[in-house]
Design a protein around this motif. Sequence first.
Motif, mmCIF file in Angstrom:
data_model
loop_
_atom_site.group_PDB
_atom_site.id
_atom_site.type_symbol
_atom_site.label_atom_id
_atom_site.label_comp_id
_atom_site.label_asym_id
_atom_site.label_seq_id
_atom_site.Cartn_x
_atom_site.Cartn_y
_atom_site.Cartn_z
ATOM 1 N N GLU A 259 18.559 31.832 87.236
ATOM 2 C CA GLU A 259 19.946 31.687 87.685
ATOM 3 C C GLU A 259 20.736 30.875 86.672
ATOM 4 O OE1 GLU A 259 21.420 31.437 91.280
ATOM 5 O OE2 GLU A 259 19.940 32.733 92.202
ATOM 6 N N LYS A 260 21.997 31.252 86.508
ATOM 7 C CA LYS A 260 22.877 30.519 85.590
ATOM 8 C C LYS A 260 23.659 29.468 86.349
ATOM 9 C CE LYS A 260 23.705 33.856 81.947
ATOM 10 N NZ LYS A 260 24.741 34.486 81.148
ATOM 11 N N ALA A 261 24.088 28.461 85.620
ATOM 12 C CA ALA A 261 24.966 27.451 86.209
ATOM 13 C C ALA A 261 26.280 28.108 86.597
ATOM 14 C CB ALA A 261 25.199 26.330 85.208
ATOM 15 N N SER A 262 26.957 27.533 87.560
ATOM 16 C CA SER A 262 28.194 28.147 88.056
ATOM 17 C C SER A 262 29.261 28.270 86.968
ATOM 18 C CB SER A 262 28.746 27.358 89.242
ATOM 19 O OG SER A 262 29.074 26.044 88.828
ATOM 20 N N GLY A 263 29.271 27.376 85.982
ATOM 21 C CA GLY A 263 30.276 27.426 84.921
ATOM 22 C C GLY A 263 29.843 28.183 83.680
ATOM 23 N N ALA A 264 28.665 28.788 83.703
ATOM 24 C CA ALA A 264 28.140 29.479 82.525
ATOM 25 C C ALA A 264 28.873 30.798 82.280
ATOM 26 C CB ALA A 264 26.646 29.749 82.692
ATOM 27 N N PHE A 265 28.916 31.210 81.014
ATOM 28 C CA PHE A 265 29.471 32.516 80.678
ATOM 29 C C PHE A 265 28.572 33.609 81.232
ATOM 30 C CE2 PHE A 265 31.346 30.078 77.087
ATOM 31 C CZ PHE A 265 32.674 30.413 77.300
ATOM 32 N N ARG A 266 29.189 34.733 81.613
ATOM 33 C CA ARG A 266 28.428 35.875 82.108
ATOM 34 C C ARG A 266 28.813 37.110 81.303
ATOM 35 N NH1 ARG A 266 28.104 32.377 85.809
ATOM 36 N NH2 ARG A 266 26.811 32.409 87.640
ATOM 37 N N GLN B 176 46.129 38.902 82.398
ATOM 38 C CA GLN B 176 45.552 37.629 82.815
ATOM 39 C C GLN B 176 44.027 37.636 82.667
ATOM 40 O OE1 GLN B 176 47.420 39.663 84.672
ATOM 41 N NE2 GLN B 176 49.222 38.562 85.366
ATOM 42 N N LEU B 177 43.427 38.821 82.686
ATOM 43 C CA LEU B 177 41.974 38.966 82.599
ATOM 44 C C LEU B 177 41.588 39.163 81.136
ATOM 45 C CD1 LEU B 177 39.242 39.234 84.005
ATOM 46 C CD2 LEU B 177 39.727 41.655 84.342
ATOM 47 N N ARG B 178 41.179 38.100 80.508
ATOM 48 C CA ARG B 178 40.820 38.132 79.091
ATOM 49 C C ARG B 178 39.498 37.405 78.865
ATOM 50 N NH1 ARG B 178 42.856 42.146 78.203
ATOM 51 N NH2 ARG B 178 45.048 42.406 77.855
ATOM 52 N N PRO B 179 38.368 38.105 79.038
ATOM 53 C CA PRO B 179 37.099 37.444 78.748
ATOM 54 C C PRO B 179 36.989 37.130 77.259
ATOM 55 C CG PRO B 179 36.744 39.775 79.163
ATOM 56 C CD PRO B 179 38.193 39.489 79.444
ATOM 57 N N VAL B 180 36.160 36.163 76.939
ATOM 58 C CA VAL B 180 35.923 35.800 75.549
ATOM 59 C C VAL B 180 35.170 36.952 74.892
ATOM 60 C CG1 VAL B 180 34.736 34.162 74.040
ATOM 61 C CG2 VAL B 180 35.806 33.364 76.149
ATOM 62 N N LYS B 181 35.588 37.321 73.695
ATOM 63 C CA LYS B 181 34.870 38.373 72.958
ATOM 64 C C LYS B 181 34.237 37.754 71.732
ATOM 65 C CE LYS B 181 37.523 42.297 74.558
ATOM 66 N NZ LYS B 181 38.370 43.413 74.191
ATOM 67 N N ARG B 182 32.971 38.033 71.560
ATOM 68 C CA ARG B 182 32.226 37.480 70.432
ATOM 69 C C ARG B 182 31.785 38.611 69.517
ATOM 70 N NH1 ARG B 182 29.952 32.489 72.997
ATOM 71 N NH2 ARG B 182 31.872 31.315 73.255
ATOM 72 N N ALA B 183 30.849 38.325 68.645
ATOM 73 C CA ALA B 183 30.367 39.299 67.661
ATOM 74 C C ALA B 183 30.046 40.632 68.334
ATOM 75 C CB ALA B 183 29.131 38.757 66.954
ATOM 76 N N GLY B 184 30.439 41.705 67.682
ATOM 77 C CA GLY B 184 30.185 43.031 68.223
ATOM 78 C C GLY B 184 31.031 43.352 69.437
ATOM 79 N N GLN B 185 32.109 42.585 69.658
ATOM 80 C CA GLN B 185 33.027 42.778 70.782
ATOM 81 C C GLN B 185 32.344 42.618 72.147
ATOM 82 O OE1 GLN B 185 36.462 43.172 70.514
ATOM 83 N NE2 GLN B 185 35.961 42.586 68.434
ATOM 84 N N ARG B 186 31.249 41.862 72.201
ATOM 85 C CA ARG B 186 30.594 41.581 73.483
ATOM 86 C C ARG B 186 31.489 40.676 74.314
ATOM 87 N NH1 ARG B 186 25.198 42.408 74.606
ATOM 88 N NH2 ARG B 186 25.242 40.526 75.881
ATOM 89 N N ARG B 187 31.629 41.031 75.594
ATOM 90 C CA ARG B 187 32.486 40.278 76.499
ATOM 91 C C ARG B 187 31.676 39.206 77.215
ATOM 92 N NH1 ARG B 187 34.216 45.394 76.221
ATOM 93 N NH2 ARG B 187 36.412 45.832 76.533
ATOM 94 N N TYR B 188 32.260 38.025 77.310
ATOM 95 C CA TYR B 188 31.659 36.935 78.067
ATOM 96 C C TYR B 188 32.708 36.409 79.033
ATOM 97 C CZ TYR B 188 27.831 37.111 74.792
ATOM 98 O OH TYR B 188 26.776 37.541 74.046
ATOM 99 N N TYR B 189 32.417 36.558 80.316
ATOM 100 C CA TYR B 189 33.350 36.165 81.364
ATOM 101 C C TYR B 189 33.126 34.706 81.753
ATOM 102 C CZ TYR B 189 34.566 41.062 82.042
ATOM 103 O OH TYR B 189 35.012 42.347 81.859
ATOM 104 N N ARG B 190 34.209 33.946 81.794
ATOM 105 C CA ARG B 190 34.171 32.561 82.272
ATOM 106 C C ARG B 190 34.226 32.587 83.806
ATOM 107 N NH1 ARG B 190 38.566 32.290 77.890
ATOM 108 N NH2 ARG B 190 39.395 33.723 79.418
ATOM 109 N N ALA B 191 33.967 31.447 84.416
ATOM 110 C CA ALA B 191 33.999 31.371 85.886
ATOM 111 C C ALA B 191 35.374 31.786 86.422
ATOM 112 C CB ALA B 191 33.642 29.963 86.339
ATOM 113 N N GLU B 192 36.456 31.374 85.717
ATOM 114 C CA GLU B 192 37.794 31.741 86.197
ATOM 115 C C GLU B 192 38.070 33.239 86.025
ATOM 116 O OE1 GLU B 192 38.315 29.597 82.181
ATOM 117 O OE2 GLU B 192 37.243 29.201 84.023
ATOM 118 N N ASP B 193 37.441 33.879 85.025
ATOM 119 C CA ASP B 193 37.574 35.332 84.863
ATOM 120 C C ASP B 193 36.896 36.050 86.032
ATOM 121 O OD1 ASP B 193 38.898 35.198 82.345
ATOM 122 O OD2 ASP B 193 36.972 34.988 81.324
#
Length: 122
Positions: free
Chosen positions: A7-14, A39-56
Amino acid sequence: MAQPPGEKASGAFRTIGEVSRELDLPQHRLRYWESRFPQLRPVKRAGQRRYYRAEDVALVRRIDSLLNREGYTIAGVQRLFAQEGKAKASARRETPADQDMPGQSLRAIRDALADALAADSR
């Protein structure tokens, strides 16, 4: 407090896959909503992989609820978010200048641009 194994922490990226499984939504719908809701803008990293924050993830839950449980259309949700953005912007304008927090001006610009994009897509 220790997290249960796997399980991930509640604030972890998903990842988009994790959010998709957690909310029982197809990944393509999440990507589509990203194109419709600035308003929905997950973080994008290498290879355009999306990482959703808790607020996302919270925003995705709200969008899903509005669309699939409360009967809103995409345009209706966009209008609702635009109205909420304007209310937040007017509340910020009423805040005295000496209480201005760092970055607040940038957030106001970001919100104004998001409102303009939402209005443009109508």
